[in-house]
Design a protein around this motif. Structure first.
Motif, PDB file in Angstrom:
ATOM      1  N   ARG A 112       0.826  -1.207   0.000  1.00 33.07           N
ATOM      2  CA  ARG A 112       0.000   0.000   0.000  1.00 33.07           C
ATOM      3  C   ARG A 112       0.865   1.264   0.000  1.00 33.07           C
ATOM      4  NH1 ARG A 112      -5.391  -0.963   1.278  1.00 33.07           N
ATOM      5  NH2 ARG A 112      -5.851  -3.054   2.078  1.00 33.07           N
ATOM      6  N   LEU A 113       1.907   1.260   0.872  1.00 30.84           N
ATOM      7  CA  LEU A 113       2.776   2.430   0.936  1.00 30.84           C
ATOM      8  C   LEU A 113       3.519   2.640  -0.387  1.00 30.84           C
ATOM      9  CD1 LEU A 113       4.395   2.200   4.492  1.00 30.84           C
ATOM     10  CD2 LEU A 113       2.659   3.808   3.706  1.00 30.84           C
ATOM     11  N   MET A 114       3.989   1.543  -0.986  1.00 28.99           N
ATOM     12  CA  MET A 114       4.689   1.668  -2.266  1.00 28.99           C
ATOM     13  C   MET A 114       3.766   2.226  -3.336  1.00 28.99           C
ATOM     14  SD  MET A 114       7.405   1.459  -4.023  1.00 28.99           S
ATOM     15  CE  MET A 114       8.625   0.438  -3.202  1.00 28.99           C
ATOM     16  N   ASP A 115       2.505   1.830  -3.295  1.00 25.48           N
ATOM     17  CA  ASP A 115       1.545   2.342  -4.270  1.00 25.48           C
ATOM     18  C   ASP A 115       1.328   3.842  -4.074  1.00 25.48           C
ATOM     19  OD1 ASP A 115      -0.222   2.287  -6.367  1.00 25.48           O
ATOM     20  OD2 ASP A 115      -1.915   1.532  -5.187  1.00 25.48           O
ATOM     21  N   GLU A 116       1.399   4.297  -2.820  1.00 26.74           N
ATOM     22  CA  GLU A 116       1.160   5.710  -2.527  1.00 26.74           C
ATOM     23  C   GLU A 116       2.349   6.593  -2.900  1.00 26.74           C
ATOM     24  OE1 GLU A 116      -0.522   6.732   1.229  1.00 26.74           O
ATOM     25  OE2 GLU A 116      -1.547   4.822   1.435  1.00 26.74           O
ATOM     26  N   VAL A 117       3.577   6.112  -2.653  1.00 26.20           N
ATOM     27  CA  VAL A 117       4.749   6.970  -2.898  1.00 26.20           C
ATOM     28  C   VAL A 117       5.427   6.677  -4.232  1.00 26.20           C
ATOM     29  CG1 VAL A 117       5.166   7.234  -0.432  1.00 26.20           C
ATOM     30  CG2 VAL A 117       6.379   5.456  -1.683  1.00 26.20           C
ATOM     31  N   GLY A 118       5.289   5.447  -4.739  1.00 27.75           N
ATOM     32  CA  GLY A 118       5.939   5.074  -5.995  1.00 27.75           C
ATOM     33  C   GLY A 118       7.365   4.596  -5.779  1.00 27.75           C
ATOM     34  N   PRO A 119       7.870   3.697  -6.642  1.00 27.47           N
ATOM     35  CA  PRO A 119       9.209   3.115  -6.458  1.00 27.47           C
ATOM     36  C   PRO A 119      10.367   4.114  -6.596  1.00 27.47           C
ATOM     37  CG  PRO A 119       7.886   1.778  -7.953  1.00 27.47           C
ATOM     38  CD  PRO A 119       7.154   3.064  -7.758  1.00 27.47           C
ATOM     39  N   GLN A 120      10.246   5.092  -7.524  1.00 27.16           N
ATOM     40  CA  GLN A 120      11.391   5.960  -7.777  1.00 27.16           C
ATOM     41  C   GLN A 120      11.789   6.808  -6.566  1.00 27.16           C
ATOM     42  OE1 GLN A 120      13.367   5.755 -10.556  1.00 27.16           O
ATOM     43  NE2 GLN A 120      14.696   6.969  -9.246  1.00 27.16           N
ATOM     44  N   PRO A 121      10.837   7.399  -5.836  1.00 33.76           N
ATOM     45  CA  PRO A 121      11.236   8.130  -4.624  1.00 33.76           C
ATOM     46  C   PRO A 121      11.946   7.246  -3.598  1.00 33.76           C
ATOM     47  CG  PRO A 121       9.033   8.782  -5.282  1.00 33.76           C
ATOM     48  CD  PRO A 121       9.401   7.608  -6.137  1.00 33.76           C
ATOM     49  N   VAL A 122      11.566   5.973  -3.552  1.00 26.87           N
ATOM     50  CA  VAL A 122      12.233   5.052  -2.614  1.00 26.87           C
ATOM     51  C   VAL A 122      13.672   4.809  -3.069  1.00 26.87           C
ATOM     52  CG1 VAL A 122      12.190   2.760  -1.577  1.00 26.87           C
ATOM     53  CG2 VAL A 122      10.040   3.963  -2.020  1.00 26.87           C
ATOM     54  N   ILE A 123      13.860   4.656  -4.378  1.00 25.14           N
ATOM     55  CA  ILE A 123      15.220   4.492  -4.906  1.00 25.14           C
ATOM     56  C   ILE A 123      16.044   5.753  -4.650  1.00 25.14           C
ATOM     57  CG2 ILE A 123      16.566   4.270  -7.035  1.00 25.14           C
ATOM     58  CD1 ILE A 123      14.439   2.383  -8.080  1.00 25.14           C
ATOM     59  N   ASP A 124      15.411   6.903  -4.837  1.00 31.22           N
ATOM     60  CA  ASP A 124      16.123   8.166  -4.570  1.00 31.22           C
ATOM     61  C   ASP A 124      16.537   8.249  -3.101  1.00 31.22           C
ATOM     62  OD1 ASP A 124      15.714   8.838  -7.214  1.00 31.22           O
ATOM     63  OD2 ASP A 124      13.968  10.108  -6.808  1.00 31.22           O
ATOM     64  N   ARG A 125      15.648   7.814  -2.223  1.00 31.86           N
ATOM     65  CA  ARG A 125      15.970   7.825  -0.786  1.00 31.86           C
ATOM     66  C   ARG A 125      17.129   6.874  -0.503  1.00 31.86           C
ATOM     67  NH1 ARG A 125      13.521   9.446   3.598  1.00 31.86           N
ATOM     68  NH2 ARG A 125      13.936  11.366   2.452  1.00 31.86           N
ATOM     69  N   ALA A 126      17.106   5.692  -1.068  1.00 33.26           N
ATOM     70  CA  ALA A 126      18.188   4.732  -0.855  1.00 33.26           C
ATOM     71  C   ALA A 126      19.515   5.310  -1.347  1.00 33.26           C
ATOM     72  CB  ALA A 126      17.880   3.419  -1.566  1.00 33.26           C
ATOM     73  N   GLU A 127      19.499   5.985  -2.474  1.00 33.12           N
ATOM     74  CA  GLU A 127      20.731   6.578  -3.015  1.00 33.12           C
ATOM     75  C   GLU A 127      21.258   7.669  -2.092  1.00 33.12           C
ATOM     76  OE1 GLU A 127      22.459   7.995  -7.322  1.00 33.12           O
ATOM     77  OE2 GLU A 127      20.351   8.401  -6.881  1.00 33.12           O
ATOM     78  N   GLN A 128      20.340   8.479  -1.543  1.00 32.57           N
ATOM     79  CA  GLN A 128      20.756   9.507  -0.592  1.00 32.57           C
ATOM     80  C   GLN A 128      21.439   8.885   0.629  1.00 32.57           C
ATOM     81  OE1 GLN A 128      16.955  11.252   0.215  1.00 32.57           O
ATOM     82  NE2 GLN A 128      17.046  12.725  -1.486  1.00 32.57           N
ATOM     83  N   LEU A 129      21.023   7.676   0.974  1.00 32.35           N
ATOM     84  CA  LEU A 129      21.567   6.991   2.150  1.00 32.35           C
ATOM     85  C   LEU A 129      22.833   6.217   1.844  1.00 32.35           C
ATOM     86  CD1 LEU A 129      18.217   5.646   3.680  1.00 32.35           C
ATOM     87  CD2 LEU A 129      19.504   7.656   4.376  1.00 32.35           C
ATOM     88  N   GLY A 130      23.350   6.357   0.628  1.00 34.27           N
ATOM     89  CA  GLY A 130      24.623   5.729   0.290  1.00 34.27           C
ATOM     90  C   GLY A 130      24.520   4.376  -0.375  1.00 34.27           C
ATOM     91  N   ILE A 131      23.313   3.947  -0.752  1.00 34.70           N
ATOM     92  CA  ILE A 131      23.123   2.659  -1.417  1.00 34.70           C
ATOM     93  C   ILE A 131      23.437   2.809  -2.908  1.00 34.70           C
ATOM     94  CG2 ILE A 131      21.498   0.800  -1.943  1.00 34.70           C
ATOM     95  CD1 ILE A 131      22.031   1.017   1.021  1.00 34.70           C
ATOM     96  N   ASP A 132      24.161   1.863  -3.460  1.00 37.75           N
ATOM     97  CA  ASP A 132      24.413   1.829  -4.901  1.00 37.75           C
ATOM     98  C   ASP A 132      23.130   1.377  -5.596  1.00 37.75           C
ATOM     99  OD1 ASP A 132      25.238   1.497  -7.500  1.00 37.75           O
ATOM    100  OD2 ASP A 132      26.588  -0.197  -7.088  1.00 37.75           O
TER     101      ASP A 132
END
Length: 787
Positions: free
Chosen positions: A538-558
């Motif tokens: 449900r949360l992924m549907d609300e925010v979308g995958p790309q913002p989550v990837i952007d957040r992971a990248e900000q946190l130092g994830i490749d």
């Protein structure tokens, strides 16, 4: 009859001739001796060291790795020599050395006349004549003693000349220091500091009187009197006690003290300098790679070449804390040995062991691929051996030493085919642990696997595996940031489908929860604690995958290989433990990312700073989002899979597995702990990420081959495979209050606008907590009514 005058005169004449002959022979002897020394001094018998050579003896100095708490973690060396200053030597070591090796050291000028006369008169039976200075001369500049008497005399003359020069150019204290720095104590322990490190795991200044006496006793013969040799125990004890006798003889110890010390057994704490043994092996190998790159770009002014990692005597100051590293390794080994035993026990019923859910053809393919990746294959291909012959060799039995948890020193000799050894090694579960101080980025502990000698692969930084539910905090923090959600916000946990075409999804996606227990209404905190995949969808549907990837990248994830698809909500992305620990550090550090630091500084052999690290920090998340995400993860250790950390898990309390396999349980932590477990498909990976305010530690467990795993989630989940290592490690950490690891609550930001108190939240939103601005939408409201 009385002698005649002629006879008396003749006898007198004879005596005069004898006396004259004696003095002539004496003069000739002295002259020859003088000539011998002159010739030796002129270099007729070989060059003598010049002034420069004496000032700068050619020694190869090891690079030393020094931990944050001042301990030697390891060395890189050709010769493992770590020089030390006189002031860092304990007085009882000096007293033992002089009393035993050279009683008149402080009084003579390099050559002990009394000792030399005694040695000549008694043919060495009452002690030799070599002084400490002479022994230093031998170590620096002379060859092995010759059995030829003429050559031995020439060697002795050279030695005496060098000795006199050493005495002229150095103080007595400098001679003692050089001698102890140069002596080879064996087992790669060159010099007193290496010897103290290797035999007693101490710095010289920390040595006891008894330990100093053991090292001094080795100066006579380091092989015969080596405390590591089991067969020489009695001789080592006797020789050590003789050192005490000599100290009493020279008024450096009382009889009473000697009698007391003689009762002590000889105990060592052997700490191998081998790169595959000792503490922090995986960390050291990672560090070696980093240092090689650094050295390429830095020139040693003495050699005008890039710094040599093995000979230039560098000092590498690292962030690792030796106490925490030891605790981490103890926790890892204790759990992994028991976990492996349980896995092996279960595999007895598996006809395709150690593989699960693979067909015969798939197993054959996996084995062939492993064969072609092996070192044996690469070496034989390099030699030009035909592939058919190489394959044949893999099925020929051969002698080998293999890793075995049950064996002494964890390895045993056996005979098996290389192909069988590949299958044997595939059965092992592996692990990685990394512990980081989030406020500085300093890495405090690094365990890359179970045994570096037999398993070189580092699972901290090199290994990338699916993150499972440990990826969910990135999704939840994105929702908090973008949608301002509270941990108390409630959702239904019924099945939820993201239709094909939405968010780049190729087909309908309906994730399931383990156990399929649906029909509940729960807060986001409870949903994360219980890893509810339906609510993550449900949360992924609300925010979308790309913002989550952007957040992971900000946190130092490749994120270069992470696809923007809804299944990302369940942790399908491959990540390293190194990345995950650094990313979780942001949550504990109020939204600030600190790149992990391994090296704080590098010094040359003279103490000159060659490198000083500069912190790499950046604000990647507002403090409120970080704190609220931590608040969410605290639910994991209160009501979720992490509750075992608090000792209030009924399943763990009644579990035979926990009683027999899990070490240090119950943990009974009372302080605030945030965390997240993770389990991937088929139980291939088990994760646990745990946070307290000033320490973030991540643990991963799994086999190298993903088809090797526990059959049931009961055993294969992160809460069983990885969390116990975290608990055991932190229990040890908290037992040492000098480490100052926090037990305090996480710091709450000022002017927090997101409510984390669920009672207050419900009051502000109404009794159901869903009827104001954060309403999930009409569709969700209808579902709630239906539920």
């Amino acid at each position: 009859m009385a002698a005649t005058k002629a006879q008396i005169a003749k006898e007198k004449e004879g005596k005069k001739k004898n006396i004259s002959l004696f003095w002539k022979m004496y003069a000739i002897g002295v002259g020859l001796l003088v000539l011998l020394f002159l010739l030796a001094g002129w270099g007729i018998f070989g060059d003598l060291p010049d002034h420069t050579a004496l000032e700068n003896p050619q020694t190869e100095l090891a690079t030393e790795i020094v931990t944050a708490d001042g301990k030697t973690l390891g060395t890189f060396f050709t010769d493992n020599r770590k020089p030390i200053k006189y002031d860092d030597l304990p007085q009882h070591l000096i007293d033992a050395l002089v009393s035993t090796e050279d009683e008149r050291f402080w009084d003579h000028s390099g050559i002990d006349g009394y000792g030399t006369a005694r040695a000549v008169a008694y043919l060495g039976q009452k002690g030799g004549a070599s002084t400490i200075t002479q022994q230093l001369a031998k170590l620096y500049f002379t060859d092995t003693a010759s059995k030829n008497i003429v050559e031995r005399i020439i060697q002795k003359s050279r030695e005496w000349i060098i000795t006199s020069r050493l005495e002229q150019q150095y103080t007595k204290k400098e001679i003692i220091t050089q001698y102890l720095n140069e002596f080879d104590f064996l087992y790669q322990a060159i010099g007193i500091r290496s010897a103290a490190n290797i035999y007693f795991n101490k710095e010289p200044r920390e040595l006891s009187v008894s330990e100093s006496a053991v090292l001094v006793s080795m100066l006579k013969n380091p092989w015969l009197y080596n405390p590591r040799r089991e067969s020489r125990k009695e001789q080592v004890l006797t020789r050590r006690n003789q050192v005490f006798v000599q100290m009493v003889r020279n008024n450096k110890m009382t009889e009473a003290t000697k009698d007391s010390l003689k009762q002590l057994p000889v105990k060592i704490n052997y700490n191998s300098a081998d790169h595959n043994e000792g503490m922090g092996t995986y960390f050291r190998e990672n560090l070696r790679s980093w240092l090689k790159d650094w050295a390429k770009d830095h020139i040693n002014p003495d050699t005008e070449k890039p710094y040599n990692l093995y000979n230039d005597g560098l000092k590498i100051n690292v962030t690792i804390d030796s106490r925490m590293q030891k605790m981490a390794e103890e926790a890892v080994y204790a759990h992994m040995e028991r976990l492996q035993a349980e896995f092996d026990h279960q595999q007895k019923r598996n006809k395709t062991a150690p593989f699960t859910d693979l067909s015969d053809s798939q197993i054959e393919t996996s084995m062939k691929n492993a064969m072609k990746r092996s070192e044996r294959w690469r070496e034989m291909k390099k030699k030009g051996i035909a592939e058919e012959a190489i394959i044949k060799s893999f099925n020929v039995k051969t002698d080998m030493t293999i890793f075995d948890w049950k064996a002494e020193f964890r390895e045993r000799d056996t005979i098996m085919t290389p192909m069988d050894s590949i299958r044997y090694y595939k059965q092992f579960l592996h692990t990685g642990l990394m512990s980081l101080e989030p406020q500085t980025g300093h890495v405090k502990a690094w365990v890359g696997g179970i045994n570096h000698k037999h398993f070189k692969f580092d699972h901290v930084e090199l290994g990338k595996r699916q993150a499972g539910s440990t990826f969910k905090p990135f999704l939840y923090s994105t929702a908090i940031d973008l949608l301002h959600y509270s941990p108390c916000k409630e959702y239904p946990d019924g099945e939820y489908t993201i239709p094909a075409g939405k968010h780049g999804n190729a087909k309908d996606w309906t994730p399931k929860d383990s156990g399929g227990d649906y029909g509940n209404i729960m807060s986001l905190q409870e949903a994360l604690a219980k890893s509810k995949n339906t609510i993550s969808a449900r949360l992924m549907d609300e925010v979308g995958p790309q913002p989550v990837i952007d957040r992971a990248e900000q946190l130092g994830i490749d994120v270069s290989n992470i696809d923007a698809v809804p299944s990302l909500a369940l942790g399908t992305a491959d990540v390293s433990l190194y990345e995950m620990v650094a990313a979780y550090g942001v949550f504990a550090n109020g939204g600030i990312y600190n790149k992990p630091v391994l090296v704080t500084s590098i010094e040359d052999k003279n103490g000159t700073i060659l490198y000083q690290y500069m912190p790499e920090s950046k604000d990647v998340m507002n403090p409120e989002t970080a704190y609220v995400t931590v608040n969410l993860m605290e639910g994991v250790t209160r009501i979720g899979s992490g509750a075992k950390l608090r000792g209030n898990s009924s399943w763990a309390a009644n579990s035979t597995f926990y009683k027999e396999v899990i070490t240090d349980y119950p943990y009974d932590f009372k302080n605030d702990i945030a965390g997240k477990t993770g389990t991937t498909q088929n139980n291939s990976d088990g994760w646990f990420m745990g946070l307290v305010p000033n320490l973030v530690t991540g643990v991963w467990v799994g086999a190298d081959d993903r088809s090797v795993h526990f059959k049931t989630t009961k055993y294969g989940q992160g809460a069983t495979m990885a969390l116990p290592i975290w608990g055991s490690y932190m229990k040890r950490v908290y037992a040492d209050e000098t480490l100052e690891v926090s037990k305090e609550p996480f710091e709450k930001p000022e002017n927090l606008t997101i409510e984390t108190d669920c009672e207050e939240y419900k009051k502000s939103k109404g009794s159901d907590g869903l009827n104001n601005s954060d309403q999930p939408g009409d569709d969700v409201s209808k579902e709630l009514d239906m539920l």
